[in-house]
Write an enzyme that holds these catalytic residues in place. Structure first.
Site, short mmCIF file in Angstrom:
data_model
loop_
_atom_site.label_atom_id
_atom_site.label_comp_id
_atom_site.label_asym_id
_atom_site.label_seq_id
_atom_site.Cartn_x
_atom_site.Cartn_y
_atom_site.Cartn_z
N PRO A 1182 39.60 -0.85 17.49
CA PRO A 1182 38.57 -0.10 17.91
C PRO A 1182 37.56 -0.11 17.03
CG PRO A 1182 39.91 1.46 16.71
CD PRO A 1182 40.69 0.01 16.84
N CYS A 1183 36.33 -0.48 17.88
CA CYS A 1183 35.13 -0.54 17.29
C CYS A 1183 33.82 0.27 18.16
CB CYS A 1183 34.47 -1.62 16.95
SG CYS A 1183 32.95 -1.82 16.41
N GLN A 1184 33.29 1.40 18.06
CA GLN A 1184 32.42 2.09 19.01
C GLN A 1184 31.21 1.09 19.32
OE1 GLN A 1184 33.62 4.33 20.51
NE2 GLN A 1184 35.45 4.56 18.92
N PHE A 1186 31.44 -2.11 19.80
CA PHE A 1186 31.80 -3.00 21.17
C PHE A 1186 31.52 -2.13 22.47
CE2 PHE A 1186 35.75 -4.62 18.23
CZ PHE A 1186 34.78 -4.84 17.33
N GLU A 1203 35.02 -1.44 9.65
CA GLU A 1203 35.41 -1.84 11.00
C GLU A 1203 36.96 -1.98 10.72
OE1 GLU A 1203 34.24 -1.96 13.83
OE2 GLU A 1203 32.38 -0.79 13.18
#
Length: 1519
Positions: A1182-1184, A1186, A1203
């Site tokens: 997950p990486c907001q 993206f 990250e």
């Protein structure tokens, strides 16, 4: 005699007639020539601009009239034309107002066009000067919109659009004409109205004008033009009929003409105007003096001065924003608002809190727009003494030298888009203490805040120097303080609604608003008091909040309505402190937090956004990159190719309505577009000695002698080495070429044949590549040895593979880097190495073909590949002429084939109407391939064109259920076909591949979902002439496909066990690898969609899973009971694993991670996976960022470290599994200027993996929703990289290409818009069998009630007898009413709501159609899909974590029921079987589904992985 100016309809002006006069009226002017005959004349490109000469003015105007003639105007006795981009000027070329026609000669400059519809593209004729203008007229009175005409001796011209330089002069005259029309309209309705009523009505009608600053300014203007208006309307009486209004004696009009407060007199009463040296005219003469030429001129001069004074006044007023000047922000007085707030109280919290600065490292200058966005729950605001303080005392704009200090505390979480419902009584003052997942933090100083509101939601956001925080519910302690703010917001929205209900917002003055607020019911949330003074006090002292709401609204009429201007004026009169508004958007993040809570030692929370735990290899690669490419490096230097694409995708957010790529509209999917032209090698001019060294090694296929070594000048060139070539292009660097073989040509030239070696920066890696690493390519070339500029040092690198060799390889690589750095320091040439083949057309990096490299035998694998591709691309007959070869596939009579649907044009192919304009309707009308049987090959006479095939094919067609009807398609098996006797003769290029058609009894016993094989069955006959289905006639025999698989036949007889993979693979079932499924570790596992699909493919067994969120982890455990699930931070787990293995020295982690790892119990530690146990790692980190919710500050390394992609890659580095799979959203490719994507692949390559990248569309694998996913495969150098799964379903959702350097674009999956083996899965296929439920349904288990109808329903339901999770979120009262009013038809959304009010149960009256959407629709694609109903024949929208009618997707209403789609319906749209369980609340379940990988996509990937394993096994057996 006049011209109508209604939308899309225009009526030409002609000679006077009674009939025309009855329709249009205007003052009658001097008669003009009427005996001019029109003549049609074609306008050529050369004639578009004609320059008039003064001595030929009359003749040239005639030419213009002829050139712009149209067929419709040929019979008109007097020409009428359209004039645009025009200027009226005197004989000296000086622009003059229209009124100057009364004093001198005026000429026209502009473009003349036919009078027809403006929407038609017609050519005009430009003239520098023509005329003279004889008179002007105003028409359009009946239509309510003025039309200004100017006439010459030859024609009448409708003045449409002035040129930019003439606009100000003309706009003033146009407003005069508007005033005439508005007075005419008002007096026509009520001739006996009073002057005040007339002025008020005209003021309301003209309130939309840009040149007036207020309603009062409009009234002054109308009064100033009283004489002009009177003269215009009085002139209408000449053509008026008996029953029409007479204006010349109308008392109100006369009163307007004679009004004493004429604006010109008042403004210029003391101004003397010098006309000439002998005469001075004062303002008194302007009224009472004789109307000679000088007086007329003086009037015009005075009017020009008045126009300029209006413009100065408008400019001055426009600089005033809400609450005052755009330079200042009026401070709210805490003393004045104190009575509306509770008594002073202090913030108390027993929970320990973490400093905000720990989460967001300070010390960088950033743009406020680039700050991350979070949600703050259970929050409180206070000052430096911890005394609770109102948010209202803070500015709502960024201001300098703020003397108010406000801090805050709360629970921080990811931004979930939550807000406050306008009709939710507990939204703003809830006393319930809700526990939220997140971390307790204290904020640094709050700098500004803002309010946004929609149809029924309010969003309050505040900003520190570290981040933006969207406010959730306040703490119980602070709720009364925030309640006042929310009440003021509701007052502002109530005022807004009052204004919007008026036909003209100017009708409602400030005083009227205050009175209406007094009249509100006590139960109204906007109720203040019934006393006028109390209401006005409240509105003024809280005015900044109200003004901010209006300031942010896009409607200019609202922004400058009388209420807003009056409130702003009253606030200025209070003389409060003014703050200077800062224009600079960049801020410096300071490193110290002055919050009083900073003195309390924070506790580290388990939920903290922890810095990633990494191996030293991953940390080095990413850290070195960000140390070199610091924030000061322009992004263009990082990856210019991806910048444009990222800008487009920043706002896209998986938008399924994106525009078609023109290149994607081609029938054949092409992986690489815009292939670069071959580089031209620059020859070396200097003479050098070139000679062979050694004996002849052999000969080429052409008989040329081969050599292994040569002297070129001072260099020695050997086979297997690398040489430098100069490119004949200043923009290109030198080429490096790997030497495959050398030979001497027939003309005795010494030649070299080699493959290009590409620098990493020239690949998809960009600047993330190692500067010393070169990549072999399949681009080969032949050059003369004399063109070689020099040689380079190249190592064909090889490393032992496996986790057990990690440390050894790390030490070797460390020494290698040290030597390279030393050479660089000493100025020595670079030592290059190569360990991978880069193939952009295949989208990946592959192991070197070491057995075929540098043999010196005259063989080149690249040449062989190219020859094979050229041969494959040919279409040719076989020797017996009973079949042919096309695209590498052999076709014979009797084969069953796919045919492109656009080649079948008979009525039998039902043509569905495309619904591309409807959201989620792009697939409607798209057709699957037509299945046919090849009957014969028809050989034609020799074609003269070699490119044309010399034969055609005769085919008989099978029909599909969807060709018959939608009902038939819904109820039938998707693999069923109907035989027909319809035959077609088509070119061979219509055929797209082969398939099988079997008897139904010969179909595999276990047919899977999703379908990955090309097998159909047929048992009935379709008569296309009658439209009936029949049993096969006795005389009709169909030769079915033969089943070559004996294993399948044995299984059908009950003598074998079904493998579950027998029908969908390229391998035979009895050749399925006997190895055990890959032992798999699923990281960021969610509820398990990826693991579920891979396990069903029979390729993996998930033994371990790591998931951060407890509900999702519980769901994973429910569905994968054999797996060990760690519900914990993956950083902690990786640290614990490396500690257990004694590799702490290789672990880069925080103290926090180490402490939490040490706290794991012994049972958890004993079940941790270890290197050597894990064959396959997969997951979607997950990486907001993206998905657009958070962006790094110029990619600063300090924030990159948090990250999870780094931890994910570190798992791969430490475990070194055989296979690695990364899945993420489409934007992962372009996020952070593509750096994250590039560094991910660079890290995997550094570990020694082969890497493949691409974007796949889940909809093409059997789900009813668009869902693009970036897939990165990595395989050890000993394994085979999986190919991409073949798209099986028609789906129109473009945008799957990845931009590469050198103008290339890679597409992993072909576009199935023009055909695929199967049709798309529809909404009805997906959810049509589920029982109806009501709004807010919460019963978990229920009966199905019906049997499954569609093929999809049968597959997805399986053996389930109880339906679970058919539950949905509840709509509030207003949204439920709206939902019920949305028509139950395709494409229906908020735009179909009636424009009416509804009364809610609490007595509030609300607009049914959301006002916020109505006012902003033009700028937001009409807000298409919001409050939208699904289309039974379309697809579902992208599955999101929180479906709501005003959300990102919006289209979430059931096609026939008045509710939001349920959890189970969302799960089905993702391809989850009904047996799959989810955990937690309804919101948790939606989140689990929205974040999941569609299992059918995972299944398709797993089957290709299984094929790769089989291919490796077969290659090993062959060797």
């Amino acid at each position: 005699m006049e011209m109508e100016t209604k939308a899309g309809k225009q009526k030409k002006r002609s000679v006077d007639s009674d009939d025309d006069v009855s329709k249009e009226r205007r003052p009658k002017r001097a008669a003009a020539c009427t005996n001019f005959k029109e003549k049609s004349l074609r306008i050529s490109d050369k004639s578009e601009t004609v320059e008039a000469k003064k001595e030929q003015i009359l003749a040239e105007e005639i030419v213009a009239i002829q050139l712009t003639s149209s067929l419709e105007s040929n019979d008109d006795p007097r020409p009428n034309r359209r004039l645009t981009d025009f200027v009226l000027h005197d004989s000296e070329g000086v622009p003059q107002p229209v009124e100057m026609l009364e004093l001198g000669d005026i000429f026209i400059e502009g473009v003349v066009l036919p009078l027809g519809d403006e929407k038609k593209e017609e050519k005009g004729v430009r003239f520098q000067s023509f005329g003279r203008v004889e008179n002007w007229n105003i028409s359009g009175y009946e239509d309510g919109s003025p039309v200004i005409w100017i006439s010459t001796a030859l024609a009448d011209y409708d003045c449409r659009k002035p040129s930019k330089k003439y606009k100000k002069l003309y706009d003033y005259f146009f407003e005069k004409a508007c005033a005439c029309v508005e007075v005419f309209k008002s007096l026509s309705k009520n001739p006996d109205t009073s002057l005040d009523e007339l002025l008020a009505a005209v003021s309301r009608s003209m309130s939309g004008s840009k040149i007036f600053s207020s309603g009062g300014a409009i009234q002054e203007f109308v009064i100033s033009q009283g004489e002009f208006i009177y003269n215009q309307l009085a002139g209408l009486d000449e053509t008026a009929k008996n029953h029409e209004t007479c204006f010349v004696e109308n008392r109100v009009l006369v009163s307007l003409r004679d009004h004493e407060s004429n604006k010109i007199h008042k403004a210029l009463s003391n101004v003397a105007l010098r006309i000439d040296e002998s005469k001075v005219v004062t303002s008194d003469h302007l009224v009472d003096g004789a109307e000679d030429e000088d007086v007329k001129y003086a009037k015009l001069i005075q009017e020009e001065e008045y126009r300029k004074s209006m413009e100065r006044s408008r400019n001055k007023r426009s600089s005033t924003t809400s609450g005052g000047s755009s330079r200042f922000y009026i401070k709210i007085s805490e003393d004045e608002i104190a009575d509306d707030y509770p008594l002073p109280s202090y913030y108390k919290n027993t929970k320990e809190e973490t400093d905000e600065l720990v989460l967001f490292e300070a010390g960088y200058e950033v743009d406020t727009r680039d700050l991350p966005c979070r949600t703050l729950h259970n929050w409180t605001l206070y000052n430096s003494d911890s005394r609770m303080i109102s948010l209202e005392v803070l500015p709502m704009r960024p201001c300098a030298e703020i003397d108010v200090t406000v801090f805050g505390s709360g629970v921080v979480a990811e931004d979930d888009g939550s807000g406050f419902c306008l009709d939710d009584s507990e939204s703003s003052t809830s006393t319930q203490s809700n526990d939220h997942d997140g971390m307790n933090i204290f904020l640094s100083q709050i700098k500004e805040w803002m309010i946004e509101f929609g149809a029924e939601m309010i969003f309050v956001t505040l900003r520190t120097d570290m981040a933006w925080y969207r406010l959730g519910k306040p703490s119980k302690q602070y709720a009364p303080w925030f309640g006042t703010v929310m009440k003021t917001v509701r007052v502002g929205i109530s005022i807004f609604n009052m204004l919007m209900r008026e036909s003209r917002v100017a009708k409602l003055s400030y005083a009227n608003v205050i009175k209406r607020l007094c009249g509100l019911e006590e139960n109204d949330k906007a109720y203040i008091s019934s006393k006028l003074l109390d209401v006005e006090r409240y509105v003024v002292v809280h005015g900044q909040i109200i003004l901010q709401l209006f300031e942010e609204y896009p409607d200019k009429d609202i922004k400058r309505c009388p209420f807003v201007t009056s409130l702003a004026s009253k606030m200025q009169d209070i003389h409060h402190t003014k703050w200077i508004i800062k224009k600079k958007k960049k801020i410096l993040q300071k490193g110290k937090n002055l919050n009083p809570r900073a003195g309390i030692a924070p506790v580290v929370s388990r939920m903290k956004a922890m810095q990633a735990t990494t191996t030293r290899l991953v940390n080095r690669i990413w850290g070195e990159f960000y140390s070199i490419y610091s924030p000061e490096v322009p992004s263009e230097a990082i990856n210019a190719e991806n910048v444009e694409e990222e800008e487009l995708e920043e706002v896209e957010e998986e938008d399924e309505n994106e525009e078609d790529d023109p290149e994607e509209n081609e029938l054949e999917a092409v992986e690489i577009q815009n292939s670069p032209t071959p580089k031209k090698i620059k020859g070396i001019s200097e003479d050098m000695e070139i000679k062979w060294d050694g004996e002849i090694l052999g000969k080429t296929s052409a008989g040329e002698p081969l050599y292994g070594r040569a002297f070129v000048g001072g260099d020695v060139v050997v086979v297997g080495s690398a040489v430098i070539l100069e490119v004949d292009d200043q923009d290109d660097t030198q080429l490096i070429c790997f030497v495959e073989f050398m030979f001497e040509s027939s003309n005795h030239s010494k030649m070299l044949h080699g493959k290009l070696l590409q620098r990493g920066s020239e690949t998809v890696l960009g600047m993330a590549a190692n500067e010393r690493e070169l990549f072999l390519t399949n681009e080969c070339l032949t050059v003369q040895l004399k063109d070689i500029k020099g040689t380079v040092s190249l190592e064909i690198r090889s490393r032992l593979w496996g986790h057990q060799y990690r440390k050894e390889n790390i030490d070797v690589d460390k020494l290698d880097r040290a030597r390279a750095e030393e050479r660089k320091t000493n100025g020595l040439p670079t030592d290059y190495y190569c360990k991978s083949l880069y193939s952009p057309e295949r989208g990946g990096f592959f192991s070197l073909p070491r057995n075929d490299m540098g043999l010196g035998s005259g063989f080149c694998s690249s040449c062989k590949i190219r020859e094979n591709e050229e041969e494959r691309s040919k279409t040719k007959l076989n020797d017996s002429k009973t079949g042919f070869l096309s695209n590498g596939i052999e076709y014979h009579n009797g084969d069953f084939v796919y045919v492109l649907p656009n080649y079948i044009t008979k009525d039998g192919l039902k043509k569905g109407s495309r619904r591309t304009t409807l959201k989620c309707g792009r697939n409607v009308g798209l057709k699957a391939f037509v299945v046919c049987q090849l009957l014969d090959v028809i050989v034609l006479e020799e074609s003269r064109k070699a490119s044309k095939a010399s034969f055609q094919v005769k085919l008989t067609r099978f029909y599909r259920p969807e060709d018959i009807s939608e009902e038939k398609a819904y109820a039938s098996d998707i693999q069923e076909l109907y035989y027909s006797q319809d035959t077609y003769i088509l070119p061979p290029e219509a055929i797209q591949g082969k398939c099988e058609v079997r008897k139904k009894s010969d179909m595999p016993l276990c047919r899977e979902y999703p379908i990955l094989d090309h097998i159909f069955f047929c048992e009935v006959f379709y008569d296309s002439s009658t439209g009936y289905l029949k049993q096969f006639p006795a005389n009709m025999k169909l030769k079915f496909s033969t089943i070559k698989d004996e294993t399948l036949l044995r299984e059908k007889k009950g003598k074998g066990v079904e493998t579950g993979t027998s029908s969908g693979m390229l391998m035979k079932p009895d050749e399925v690898p006997k190895e055990k499924p890959l032992a798999t570790l699923d990281i960021f596992a969610g509820c398990g969609g990826l693991s579920h699909g891979l396990e069903n493919a029979g390729v993996s067994t998930t033994k371990w899973a790591i998931e951060y969120e407890e509900p999702a982890g519980h769901a994973f455990k429910q569905n994968h009971p054999e797996a060990t699930v760690f519900v914990d931070n993956c950083n902690v787990i990786l640290r614990a694993i490396m500690e257990k293995c004694g590799d702490v020295d290789d672990c880069v982690s925080t103290v926090e991670a180490a402490e939490l790892a040490a706290k794991l119990d012994e049972n958890q530690k004993s079940t941790l996976p270890l290197p050597g146990q894990v064959d396959f790692i997969n997951g979607g980190p997950p990486c907001q960022g993206f998905s657009g919710m958070n962006r790094f500050s110029h990619g600063s390394w300090s924030k990159v470290q948090c990250e999870m992609i780094l931890a994910f890659l570190s798992f791969a580095d430490y475990f070194r599994p055989k296979y690695f799979l990364l899945e993420n959203v489409k934007k992962f490719v372009t996020y952070n200027k593509g750096r994250t994507f590039q560094l991910t692949m660079a890290s995997l390559l550094e570990m020694g993996y082969q890497v493949r990248f691409g974007i796949l569309e889940a909809g093409t694998y059997g789900v009813s929703q668009p869902r693009k996913r970036v897939i990165i495969w990595a395989a050890s150098p000993e394994e085979v990289l999986p190919e991409w799964p073949e798209p099986m379903h028609v789906f129109d959702n473009p945008g799957s290409k990845i931009s590469l350097p050198r103008g290339l674009r890679y597409d992993a999956g072909c576009n199935t818009k023009f055909g695929a083996p199967f049709r798309s899965i529809t909404v009805r296929d997906t959810i049509g069998d589920l029982p109806p439920v009501e709004n807010g349904e919460s019963k978990i288990n229920k009966e199905y009630g019906t049997t499954p109808a569609s093929w999809f329903q049968k597959k997805i339901r399986g053996n389930m007898s109880v339906l679970t999770d058919h539950i949905c979120k509840g709509l509030n009262e207003l949204n439920l009413i709206r939902c019920k009013k949305i028509p139950k038809r395709p494409g229906a959304d908020w735009r179909d709501l009636p424009d009416e009010n509804v009364t809610l149960s609490n007595g509030l009256v609300e607009k049914l159609r959301p006002l916020a959407l109505s006012k902003t629709a033009k700028n937001h694609n009409e807000w298409k899909g919001l409050y939208g109903r699904l289309d039974w024949q379309g697809n579902l929208p992208i599955s999101i974590t929180d479906p709501q009618p005003m959300g990102k997707v919006g289209m979430c209403f059931h096609p026939e029921q008045d509710r939001i789609i349920t959890v189970r319906e969302c799960a089905r749209s993702q391809g989850f079987p009904d047996s799959y369980e989810f955990s937690g609340t309804t919101k948790h379940k939606h989140r689990q589904i929205g974040n999941a990988v569609p299992p059918p996509l995972a299944f398709a990937l797993g089957r290709k992985l299984k094929e790769a394993l089989y291919l490796k096994s077969s290659l090993q057996h062959q060797s």
